[in-house]
Write a protein that holds these residues in place. Structure first.
Motif, PDB file in Angstrom:
ATOM      1  N   ARG A 200     -15.872   1.117  -4.139  1.00  0.00           N
ATOM      2  CA  ARG A 200     -16.981   1.897  -3.583  1.00  0.00           C
ATOM      3  C   ARG A 200     -16.805   3.373  -3.930  1.00  0.00           C
ATOM      4  O   ARG A 200     -17.789   4.109  -4.063  1.00  0.00           O
ATOM      5  CB  ARG A 200     -17.041   1.721  -2.069  1.00  0.00           C
ATOM      6  CG  ARG A 200     -17.399   0.317  -1.614  1.00  0.00           C
ATOM      7  CD  ARG A 200     -17.529   0.246  -0.106  1.00  0.00           C
ATOM      8  NE  ARG A 200     -18.674   1.019   0.375  1.00  0.00           N
ATOM      9  CZ  ARG A 200     -18.908   1.260   1.653  1.00  0.00           C
ATOM     10  NH1 ARG A 200     -18.073   0.817   2.578  1.00  0.00           N
ATOM     11  NH2 ARG A 200     -19.955   1.964   2.022  1.00  0.00           N
ATOM     12  N   PHE A 201     -15.556   3.808  -4.066  1.00  0.00           N
ATOM     13  CA  PHE A 201     -15.282   5.185  -4.467  1.00  0.00           C
ATOM     14  C   PHE A 201     -15.874   5.450  -5.846  1.00  0.00           C
ATOM     15  O   PHE A 201     -16.528   6.488  -6.077  1.00  0.00           O
ATOM     16  CB  PHE A 201     -13.776   5.415  -4.465  1.00  0.00           C
ATOM     17  CG  PHE A 201     -13.346   6.765  -4.973  1.00  0.00           C
ATOM     18  CD1 PHE A 201     -13.837   7.930  -4.404  1.00  0.00           C
ATOM     19  CD2 PHE A 201     -12.437   6.870  -6.016  1.00  0.00           C
ATOM     20  CE1 PHE A 201     -13.434   9.173  -4.874  1.00  0.00           C
ATOM     21  CE2 PHE A 201     -12.030   8.103  -6.486  1.00  0.00           C
ATOM     22  CZ  PHE A 201     -12.529   9.254  -5.916  1.00  0.00           C
ATOM     23  N   ALA A 202     -15.668   4.520  -6.787  1.00  0.00           N
ATOM     24  CA  ALA A 202     -16.235   4.688  -8.125  1.00  0.00           C
ATOM     25  C   ALA A 202     -17.758   4.714  -8.067  1.00  0.00           C
ATOM     26  O   ALA A 202     -18.410   5.502  -8.775  1.00  0.00           O
ATOM     27  CB  ALA A 202     -15.759   3.558  -9.037  1.00  0.00           C
ATOM     28  N   THR A 203     -18.350   3.891  -7.217  1.00  0.00           N
ATOM     29  CA  THR A 203     -19.810   3.878  -7.068  1.00  0.00           C
ATOM     30  C   THR A 203     -20.315   5.207  -6.533  1.00  0.00           C
ATOM     31  O   THR A 203     -21.343   5.733  -6.984  1.00  0.00           O
ATOM     32  CB  THR A 203     -20.233   2.733  -6.134  1.00  0.00           C
ATOM     33  OG1 THR A 203     -19.756   1.492  -6.660  1.00  0.00           O
ATOM     34  CG2 THR A 203     -21.739   2.663  -6.005  1.00  0.00           C
ATOM     35  N   ASP A 204     -19.568   5.791  -5.570  1.00  0.00           N
ATOM     36  CA  ASP A 204     -19.972   7.088  -5.019  1.00  0.00           C
ATOM     37  C   ASP A 204     -19.886   8.180  -6.082  1.00  0.00           C
ATOM     38  O   ASP A 204     -20.730   9.089  -6.124  1.00  0.00           O
ATOM     39  CB  ASP A 204     -19.083   7.455  -3.830  1.00  0.00           C
ATOM     40  CG  ASP A 204     -19.444   6.669  -2.580  1.00  0.00           C
ATOM     41  OD1 ASP A 204     -20.431   5.910  -2.615  1.00  0.00           O
ATOM     42  OD2 ASP A 204     -18.734   6.811  -1.569  1.00  0.00           O
ATOM     43  N   LEU A 205     -18.867   8.116  -6.936  1.00  0.00           N
ATOM     44  CA  LEU A 205     -18.762   9.105  -8.010  1.00  0.00           C
ATOM     45  C   LEU A 205     -19.928   8.953  -9.000  1.00  0.00           C
ATOM     46  O   LEU A 205     -20.461   9.947  -9.507  1.00  0.00           O
ATOM     47  CB  LEU A 205     -17.415   8.953  -8.736  1.00  0.00           C
ATOM     48  CG  LEU A 205     -16.166   9.258  -7.908  1.00  0.00           C
ATOM     49  CD1 LEU A 205     -14.911   9.057  -8.746  1.00  0.00           C
ATOM     50  CD2 LEU A 205     -16.207  10.690  -7.354  1.00  0.00           C
ATOM     51  N   TRP A 206     -20.288   7.713  -9.274  1.00  0.00           N
ATOM     52  CA  TRP A 206     -21.451   7.448 -10.131  1.00  0.00           C
ATOM     53  C   TRP A 206     -22.702   8.092  -9.531  1.00  0.00           C
ATOM     54  O   TRP A 206     -23.469   8.762 -10.228  1.00  0.00           O
ATOM     55  CB  TRP A 206     -21.610   5.937 -10.280  1.00  0.00           C
ATOM     56  CG  TRP A 206     -22.872   5.467 -10.939  1.00  0.00           C
ATOM     57  CD1 TRP A 206     -24.103   5.333 -10.366  1.00  0.00           C
ATOM     58  CD2 TRP A 206     -23.033   5.069 -12.304  1.00  0.00           C
ATOM     59  NE1 TRP A 206     -25.021   4.867 -11.278  1.00  0.00           N
ATOM     60  CE2 TRP A 206     -24.393   4.693 -12.476  1.00  0.00           C
ATOM     61  CE3 TRP A 206     -22.159   4.979 -13.385  1.00  0.00           C
ATOM     62  CZ2 TRP A 206     -24.891   4.240 -13.698  1.00  0.00           C
ATOM     63  CZ3 TRP A 206     -22.673   4.525 -14.596  1.00  0.00           C
ATOM     64  CH2 TRP A 206     -24.009   4.165 -14.743  1.00  0.00           C
ATOM     65  N   GLU A 207     -22.907   7.889  -8.218  1.00  0.00           N
ATOM     66  CA  GLU A 207     -24.079   8.456  -7.556  1.00  0.00           C
ATOM     67  C   GLU A 207     -24.024   9.978  -7.549  1.00  0.00           C
ATOM     68  O   GLU A 207     -25.063  10.652  -7.657  1.00  0.00           O
ATOM     69  CB  GLU A 207     -24.175   7.926  -6.130  1.00  0.00           C
ATOM     70  CG  GLU A 207     -24.557   6.456  -6.046  1.00  0.00           C
ATOM     71  CD  GLU A 207     -25.936   6.191  -6.630  1.00  0.00           C
ATOM     72  OE1 GLU A 207     -26.805   7.099  -6.563  1.00  0.00           O
ATOM     73  OE2 GLU A 207     -26.152   5.088  -7.177  1.00  0.00           O
ATOM     74  N   ALA A 208     -22.833  10.557  -7.431  1.00  0.00           N
ATOM     75  CA  ALA A 208     -22.708  12.017  -7.458  1.00  0.00           C
ATOM     76  C   ALA A 208     -23.160  12.565  -8.808  1.00  0.00           C
ATOM     77  O   ALA A 208     -23.812  13.628  -8.867  1.00  0.00           O
ATOM     78  CB  ALA A 208     -21.268  12.430  -7.172  1.00  0.00           C
TER      79      ALA A 208
END
Length: 301
Positions: A200-208
């Motif tokens: 989920r951390f990688a997904t949040d970075l993608w969204e950022a």
């Protein structure tokens, strides 16, 4: 037969005096004598020879004394063990984590916890963040450490320590000359990333990145932050990484902070409620050790 019968008998047998045994036990002599008679009646054999001037053990009493001492000793050991377990001074602590989490303060916390609670066995279980909630529910681990905990009403979440996100660049990259980098400056760069389906951390970075106005061009996805850094060093792309990933300088990688507003890589501890005493002790140590430190420095013992 009750434990008090054994304690009363051992006291009389060791002092060979009903008067001295009663004083040692803090009871009056008549009830003590009655308890010994009740014990002998239950056993069907005398344990003591009594005269008006002396008390002595019978052969049966000598044999019974050794067994009674052993039983009382075992009971004391069981009580001490139960108290130790109940206070969290002994037992096991199973921690779920990714290898990159150990780059932060967790290793120091484990060391200090081991010094403070030497009879607790700490076991580490490396696993992807997405597997940790299931491992907690199955009681395979007691605490999980991850950056983006799931929403699960059966689990409790506390922040373990805060951590910023930075950029890992190949040495000599044109942006390495800058003191800090804005996300938008990376729009044309190839990215290496943690695997989106696992993190989920990688997904949040993608969204950022999307919020900064671009969709990152992923060329490789991996499971561990250490692998990200190795790919960056090989020149495959840039990576958004927790600041702890840059704790050990490498000549082939440049680490730069992100200009705000920037995503964070805060680490959370996840556990079942109610937590056991060993888990509570570790959480208390974590709170005390990292209170006011920002979570970035070494943990003192």
């Amino acid at each position: 037969m009750e434990l008090r019968h054994l304690r009363y008998f051992v006291a009389v047998a060791e002092s060979l005096s009903f008067t001295a045994a009663a004083e040692r036990l803090g009871v009056s002599q008549p009830p003590l004598s009655q308890q010994i008679r009740d014990l002998e009646a239950e056993l069907g054999t005398p344990l003591l020879w009594r005269t008006s001037r002396s008390v002595a053990l019978t052969p049966a009493g000598t044999a019974f004394l050794a067994r009674a001492r052993g039983i009382l000793g075992a009971v004391e050991e069981a009580c001490a063990e139960a108290r130790a377990v109940g206070a969290g001074r002994t037992g096991t602590l199973d921690l779920g984590l990714t290898g990159s989490i150990l780059a932060g303060p967790l290793g120091g916390l484990i060391r200090v916890f081991g010094e403070r609670y030497p009879d607790v066995l700490v076991r580490l279980h490396e696993m992807p963040p997405g597997e940790q909630p299931a491992a907690l529910h199955a009681q395979r681990i007691d605490l999980g450490f991850l950056r983006r905990p799931p929403e699960d009403p059966a689990l409790r979440v506390v922040q373990a320590w805060p951590e910023a996100v930075g950029v890992a660049l190949p040495a000599g990259h044109r942006l390495a000359a800058q003191g800090a980098i804005a996300l938008a400056d990376l729009r044309d760069e190839p990215f290496v990333s943690l695997r989106l389906r696992d993190s989920r951390f990688a997904t949040d970075l993608w969204e950022a990145c999307r919020n900064a106005g671009f969709v990152p061009r992923l060329v490789q996805q991996v499971v561990e932050s250490a692998s990200l850094v190795n790919l960056v060093a090989a020149g495959l792309g840039v990576a958004l990484v927790p600041e702890s990933a840059g704790a050990v300088p490498r000549p082939d990688v440049a680490y730069r902070p992100l200009l705000g507003p920037a995503p964070t890589a805060d680490v959370c501890a996840l556990y079942r409620a109610p937590a056991g005493a060993v888990t509570e002790n570790f959480l208390a140590l974590m709170r005390d050790a990292l209170d006011g430190t920002g979570g970035a420095g070494p943990v003192a013992s």
